[in-house]
Design a protein around this motif. Structure first.
Motif, PDB file in Angstrom:
ATOM      1  N   GLU A 154      -5.912   5.891  -7.369  1.00  0.00           N
ATOM      2  CA  GLU A 154      -4.757   4.989  -7.414  1.00  0.00           C
ATOM      3  C   GLU A 154      -4.399   4.623  -8.854  1.00  0.00           C
ATOM      4  N   SER A 162       2.251  -3.662  -7.949  1.00  0.00           N
ATOM      5  CA  SER A 162       1.251  -3.333  -6.943  1.00  0.00           C
ATOM      6  C   SER A 162       0.321  -4.524  -6.824  1.00  0.00           C
ATOM      7  N   ASP A 170       0.829  -1.196   0.000  1.00  0.00           N
ATOM      8  CA  ASP A 170       0.000   0.000   0.000  1.00  0.00           C
ATOM      9  C   ASP A 170       0.865   1.249   0.000  1.00  0.00           C
ATOM     10  N   TYR A 179      -0.717   5.324 -10.479  1.00  0.00           N
ATOM     11  CA  TYR A 179       0.161   4.304 -11.068  1.00  0.00           C
ATOM     12  C   TYR A 179       0.424   4.579 -12.539  1.00  0.00           C
ATOM     13  N   TYR A 214      -8.510  -1.286  -6.905  1.00  0.00           N
ATOM     14  CA  TYR A 214      -7.978   0.060  -7.077  1.00  0.00           C
ATOM     15  C   TYR A 214      -9.088   1.103  -7.145  1.00  0.00           C
ATOM     16  N   ASN A 273      -2.359  -4.838  -4.898  1.00  0.00           N
ATOM     17  CA  ASN A 273      -3.739  -4.507  -4.580  1.00  0.00           C
ATOM     18  C   ASN A 273      -4.601  -4.815  -5.802  1.00  0.00           C
TER      19      ASN A 273
END
Length: 138
Positions: free
Chosen positions: A114, A105, A71, A118, A110, A107
């Motif tokens: 975010e 990443s 994160d 990115y 999103y 995760n």
């Protein structure tokens, strides 16, 4: 914005990090700071932590070294001022220093903000819905 520093986390950062993310308690931060496969970088302005990026070093089944971003959080008051970018630059520096192939990443849920972040940092969304930036091997 001028005047903030980026550095590795230490235990005295606990309260500020907890304000940013109540899921990270003292025990979590202690484990991260003691684990040589973990990398947590904080952005500090004066005496306050205003953001952090939490990641770890890993190796995939093809022996590619990766840094997995768990994160990245920046205090809402400081978003859009380059704090997240500076945190990412520090992770990229670590990637180069440690001969990492990819930054990923991990995760999968999103938010729009975010995704935009990115994309601005040069990451590409892969088929597994992970943002990936490669290669740091020279």
């Amino acid at each position: 914005m001028v005047g903030f520093d980026v550095r590795e986390v230490n235990l005295k950062d606990y309260e500020d990090i907890y304000k940013l993310n109540s899921k990270l308690n003292y025990s979590n931060i202690k484990s991260i700071s003691e684990d040589n496969k973990s990398l947590m970088i904080v952005a500090q302005l004066n005496d306050d932590v205003i953001g952090y990026i939490n990641s770890n070093f890993n190796e995939d089944s093809n022996n590619n070294k990766t840094i997995n971003i768990k994160d990245i959080i920046v205090d809402e008051k400081y978003r859009g001022l380059g704090v997240g970018h500076q945190l990412m630059l520090e992770v990229e520096k670590n990637a180069k220093d440690n001969r990492v192939n990819y930054i990923v990443s991990i995760n999968k849920d999103y938010h729009k903000e975010e995704i935009e972040f990115y994309n601005r940092q040069g990451f590409k969304l892969d088929k597994d819905f992970k943002f990936v930036k490669k290669s740091y091997l020279q």
